[in-house]
Design a protein around this motif. Sequence first.
Motif, short mmCIF file in Angstrom:
data_model
loop_
_atom_site.label_atom_id
_atom_site.label_comp_id
_atom_site.label_asym_id
_atom_site.label_seq_id
_atom_site.Cartn_x
_atom_site.Cartn_y
_atom_site.Cartn_z
N GLY A 39 117.01 42.98 82.60
CA GLY A 39 116.24 44.13 83.04
C GLY A 39 114.91 43.76 83.67
N PHE B 278 118.73 48.03 87.70
CA PHE B 278 117.95 48.70 86.67
C PHE B 278 116.82 47.78 86.23
CE2 PHE B 278 121.05 46.21 84.41
CZ PHE B 278 120.38 45.72 83.30
N LEU C 209 112.83 53.27 82.11
CA LEU C 209 113.99 52.66 82.74
C LEU C 209 114.05 53.13 84.19
CD1 LEU C 209 116.66 51.00 82.34
CD2 LEU C 209 117.75 53.17 81.77
N ARG C 210 114.08 52.20 85.12
CA ARG C 210 114.12 52.54 86.54
C ARG C 210 115.50 52.20 87.10
NH1 ARG C 210 110.03 52.73 90.67
NH2 ARG C 210 108.52 52.05 89.10
N LEU C 211 116.10 53.15 87.81
CA LEU C 211 117.38 52.94 88.48
C LEU C 211 117.16 53.01 89.98
CD1 LEU C 211 119.75 55.29 86.39
CD2 LEU C 211 119.43 52.82 86.12
N LEU D 58 126.73 52.58 83.12
CA LEU D 58 125.53 53.37 82.83
C LEU D 58 125.31 53.60 81.33
CD1 LEU D 58 123.10 54.83 83.97
CD2 LEU D 58 124.52 56.86 84.29
N ILE E 297 123.52 50.69 79.88
CA ILE E 297 122.15 50.59 80.37
C ILE E 297 121.26 51.60 79.67
CG2 ILE E 297 120.68 50.86 82.40
CD1 ILE E 297 123.05 49.87 84.09
N LEU F 72 113.14 58.14 82.77
CA LEU F 72 114.19 57.58 83.62
C LEU F 72 113.76 57.81 85.07
CD1 LEU F 72 116.96 56.33 84.01
CD2 LEU F 72 117.96 58.61 83.79
#
Length: 284
Positions: free
Chosen positions: A151, A185, A194-196, A208, A211, A224
């Motif tokens: 990550g 991610f 958490l960055r997508l 997903l 994650i 998110l």
Amino acid sequence: MPEAGAECDVGSALFGKHVSLVYDADEEFRDLLTGLAARAVAAGHRVVILLDEDSADLGRTLAASLPDAAPGQFTALRYSPRTGQTGAATFGEGLFGVQELLAAFTRLRDEAFAAGYSGFSLAVQMRWTQRAGFTTTDLLAYETRANRFFGDPRVTGLCLYDRRHFAKELLARIGAVHPGPLLRFTLGGWGAHLRLTGQLDASNVGSLPSILDLVAESDSVVLLDASELEFVDAAGAGTIVRFAASRPHRHTVVRCARGVRQALQLVGAEAVPSLVLRDRVAGV
């Protein structure tokens, strides 16, 4: 999980990701590793490749293909269960399981950054895990827990599975844990952040849940950040909504553009009080 040959340009497009690739020819495997190592060295990364016990010649071939690598920038290690070996760069001596493997990754990453490298690229020939006695449960636990390690956007992980040695059903389950090359991610920021980025579709939506599990146990608000998520299908949107619903006493804040917001609303976001939708904020 991409098929062999489907994503063979393992260069900058894969940096900062945890990707699994399947191959079924030794030449293809060599080319994949050579491509990753060359591009990572050129980008100023520390590069470590973990090879199977029988891949000593490949390690030497890879080292010879990197004439521009600085001293210590590239290392190829071979699995060996035997202790007391000399004259060979090995790993896995004695008992070596999932916990020890991830601890070794952490140590290598920390050493790379302490030495001033801009990134850390790691490739693993997963064939050795069978010699080490990894069960299906062990492999799935490793792949899931490795998501947290990868990550970090400065860290690249490439897990290479030989189709000739791993069952089709197992490869499918392993592939579901990986976001693949289209989705990235990143963990970090305040609280549980958490960055997508990229695209969330049928090719990677199976990854997903694993994650989201990285922040599921947080006692704080989960942010998110989907501001840079270009596309999400109904299955992905539904997974996000169900995640928020599973944490009814803690807010899940989703920062997103209009298209992602509409997808979330279509699958019931407004019926989940703990889910808060926020507009995308440029540059954040």
